[in-house]
Motif scaffolding. Sequence first.
Motif, PDB file in Angstrom:
ATOM      1  N   ASP A 174       8.570  -1.701   6.803  1.00  0.00           N
ATOM      2  CA  ASP A 174       8.304  -0.325   7.156  1.00  0.00           C
ATOM      3  C   ASP A 174       7.788   0.522   5.998  1.00  0.00           C
ATOM      4  N   ALA A 175       8.148   0.163   4.782  1.00  0.00           N
ATOM      5  CA  ALA A 175       7.790   0.999   3.617  1.00  0.00           C
ATOM      6  C   ALA A 175       6.304   0.842   3.283  1.00  0.00           C
ATOM      7  N   PRO A 176       5.643   1.951   2.898  1.00  0.00           N
ATOM      8  CA  PRO A 176       4.222   1.856   2.538  1.00  0.00           C
ATOM      9  C   PRO A 176       4.038   1.112   1.237  1.00  0.00           C
ATOM     10  N   PRO A 177       2.987   0.298   1.103  1.00  0.00           N
ATOM     11  CA  PRO A 177       2.735  -0.441  -0.136  1.00  0.00           C
ATOM     12  C   PRO A 177       2.267   0.497  -1.240  1.00  0.00           C
ATOM     13  N   ALA A 178       2.405   0.023  -2.480  1.00  0.00           N
ATOM     14  CA  ALA A 178       1.962   0.822  -3.627  1.00  0.00           C
ATOM     15  C   ALA A 178       0.446   0.779  -3.777  1.00  0.00           C
ATOM     16  N   ARG A 200       5.402  -9.588   2.926  1.00  0.00           N
ATOM     17  CA  ARG A 200       5.726 -10.004   4.295  1.00  0.00           C
ATOM     18  C   ARG A 200       6.515 -11.309   4.289  1.00  0.00           C
ATOM     19  N   GLY A 201       6.163 -12.238   3.418  1.00  0.00           N
ATOM     20  CA  GLY A 201       6.884 -13.503   3.357  1.00  0.00           C
ATOM     21  C   GLY A 201       8.349 -13.303   3.026  1.00  0.00           C
ATOM     22  N   ALA A 202       8.633 -12.426   2.049  1.00  0.00           N
ATOM     23  CA  ALA A 202      10.019 -12.151   1.680  1.00  0.00           C
ATOM     24  C   ALA A 202      10.748 -11.404   2.792  1.00  0.00           C
ATOM     25  N   ALA A 203      10.064 -10.463   3.424  1.00  0.00           N
ATOM     26  CA  ALA A 203      10.682  -9.696   4.508  1.00  0.00           C
ATOM     27  C   ALA A 203      11.040 -10.602   5.681  1.00  0.00           C
ATOM     28  N   GLU A 204      10.147 -11.487   6.042  1.00  0.00           N
ATOM     29  CA  GLU A 204      10.407 -12.389   7.165  1.00  0.00           C
ATOM     30  C   GLU A 204      11.545 -13.357   6.844  1.00  0.00           C
ATOM     31  N   ALA A 205      11.646 -13.769   5.578  1.00  0.00           N
ATOM     32  CA  ALA A 205      12.756 -14.641   5.175  1.00  0.00           C
ATOM     33  C   ALA A 205      14.089 -13.898   5.321  1.00  0.00           C
ATOM     34  N   LEU A 206      14.111 -12.635   4.962  1.00  0.00           N
ATOM     35  CA  LEU A 206      15.338 -11.848   5.116  1.00  0.00           C
ATOM     36  C   LEU A 206      15.687 -11.641   6.585  1.00  0.00           C
ATOM     37  N   GLN A 264       7.265  -2.848  -2.922  1.00  0.00           N
ATOM     38  CA  GLN A 264       6.017  -2.117  -2.697  1.00  0.00           C
ATOM     39  C   GLN A 264       4.937  -2.501  -3.706  1.00  0.00           C
ATOM     40  N   ASN A 265       5.343  -3.069  -4.846  1.00  0.00           N
ATOM     41  CA  ASN A 265       4.385  -3.466  -5.877  1.00  0.00           C
ATOM     42  C   ASN A 265       3.878  -4.889  -5.693  1.00  0.00           C
ATOM     43  N   LYS A 266       4.268  -5.541  -4.607  1.00  0.00           N
ATOM     44  CA  LYS A 266       3.827  -6.906  -4.344  1.00  0.00           C
ATOM     45  C   LYS A 266       2.606  -6.911  -3.419  1.00  0.00           C
ATOM     46  N   MET A 322      18.265   7.381 -13.602  1.00  0.00           N
ATOM     47  CA  MET A 322      17.897   6.145 -12.920  1.00  0.00           C
ATOM     48  C   MET A 322      16.416   5.868 -13.169  1.00  0.00           C
ATOM     49  N   TYR A 323      16.100   4.665 -13.604  1.00  0.00           N
ATOM     50  CA  TYR A 323      14.710   4.264 -13.810  1.00  0.00           C
ATOM     51  C   TYR A 323      13.980   4.325 -12.478  1.00  0.00           C
ATOM     52  N   MET A 324      12.822   4.997 -12.461  1.00  0.00           N
ATOM     53  CA  MET A 324      12.161   5.272 -11.192  1.00  0.00           C
ATOM     54  C   MET A 324      10.643   5.100 -11.275  1.00  0.00           C
ATOM     55  N   PRO A 325      10.140   3.861 -11.117  1.00  0.00           N
ATOM     56  CA  PRO A 325       8.692   3.710 -10.941  1.00  0.00           C
ATOM     57  C   PRO A 325       8.237   4.493  -9.715  1.00  0.00           C
ATOM     58  N   ALA A 326       7.054   5.078  -9.798  1.00  0.00           N
ATOM     59  CA  ALA A 326       6.597   5.983  -8.738  1.00  0.00           C
ATOM     60  C   ALA A 326       6.580   5.313  -7.371  1.00  0.00           C
ATOM     61  N   HIS A 327       6.243   4.018  -7.318  1.00  0.00           N
ATOM     62  CA  HIS A 327       6.116   3.363  -6.012  1.00  0.00           C
ATOM     63  C   HIS A 327       7.464   3.062  -5.363  1.00  0.00           C
ATOM     64  N   PHE A 328       8.576   3.261  -6.077  1.00  0.00           N
ATOM     65  CA  PHE A 328       9.900   3.072  -5.484  1.00  0.00           C
ATOM     66  C   PHE A 328      10.576   4.401  -5.130  1.00  0.00           C
ATOM     67  N   GLU A 329       9.924   5.501  -5.406  1.00  0.00           N
ATOM     68  CA  GLU A 329      10.537   6.808  -5.200  1.00  0.00           C
ATOM     69  C   GLU A 329      10.535   7.184  -3.720  1.00  0.00           C
ATOM     70  N   GLU A 330      11.691   7.642  -3.219  1.00  0.00           N
ATOM     71  CA  GLU A 330      11.821   8.093  -1.823  1.00  0.00           C
ATOM     72  C   GLU A 330      12.279   9.549  -1.832  1.00  0.00           C
ATOM     73  N   ASN A 331      11.419  10.439  -1.328  1.00  0.00           N
ATOM     74  CA  ASN A 331      11.691  11.869  -1.388  1.00  0.00           C
ATOM     75  C   ASN A 331      11.968  12.510  -0.031  1.00  0.00           C
ATOM     76  N   ARG A 332      11.729  11.805   1.068  1.00  0.00           N
ATOM     77  CA  ARG A 332      11.856  12.423   2.378  1.00  0.00           C
ATOM     78  C   ARG A 332      13.327  12.764   2.666  1.00  0.00           C
ATOM     79  N   PRO A 333      13.644  14.054   2.846  1.00  0.00           N
ATOM     80  CA  PRO A 333      15.044  14.434   3.067  1.00  0.00           C
ATOM     81  C   PRO A 333      15.683  13.706   4.234  1.00  0.00           C
ATOM     82  N   GLU A 334      14.951  13.555   5.342  1.00  0.00           N
ATOM     83  CA  GLU A 334      15.561  12.926   6.513  1.00  0.00           C
ATOM     84  C   GLU A 334      15.945  11.475   6.240  1.00  0.00           C
ATOM     85  N   VAL A 335      15.182  10.785   5.381  1.00  0.00           N
ATOM     86  CA  VAL A 335      15.494   9.395   5.036  1.00  0.00           C
ATOM     87  C   VAL A 335      16.730   9.334   4.136  1.00  0.00           C
TER      88      VAL A 335
END
Length: 223
Positions: free
Chosen positions: A218-222, A195-201, A187-189, A1-14
């Motif tokens: 909730d996700a941290p920005p890149a 925020r604009g896209a999140a609020e629209a959703l 995260q790369n925006k 799977m193509y994985m730019p670093a800013h999209f990677e999620e490693n936390r087991p609980e998540v």
Amino acid sequence: MYMPAHFEENRPEVLHRLIAEQPFGALITHGPNGFDANHLPFEFDAKLVPGGDDAAPAQTHGILRAHVARANPVWQEVAANPETLVIFQGPAAYISPTWYPSKHETHRQVPTYNYMVVHAHGRIVVRDDEAFVRGLVARLTRKMEAGEPVPWKMGDAPADYIAQMLGAIVGLEIEVTRLVGKWKLGQNKEAADRRGAAEALLAQESDGQKAVGQAMLDAPPAF
């Protein structure tokens, strides 16, 4: 799977939470006829399980359990190649460029999809025994029926009928050796566009769209 670093999620609980909330996974195997995909509800035991030899014990990332129809050849085919991949797809949503404030200033935005997904890599063991499948079906049923006003249970059906149904399925157990999570949430925006896209959703009717919108906030920005 193509994985730019800013999209990677490693936390087991998540990763574990997404599997628990979205247990209907795609089991990908490779048999004599090439790749195969079976779509199954899974039970996930997130407890780490010792593995490897005594000198250098390894750790798995949990156990996945499922069942397939006895008529499905996959349980026989995996014996020659037990390596497998199970894909758990979380909420996903289309993102319109018009939701980004910068689009209205520069027009340099394009559509995309935001999503959350977990890939569970592991090894399959076939569990063709009545005790295993009975316990698995009972646990899956309790989980899936939990929200019903009067939950169905195996004891509601005649014992001979349940025995017949259990005889028609075969259990699968997967030792998870690697979990890979991708949370593509903008995260790369720039903060204002995200925020604009999140609020629209969040303003949409679909629970899935709302879930992606909240995850974006909730996700941290890149950067």
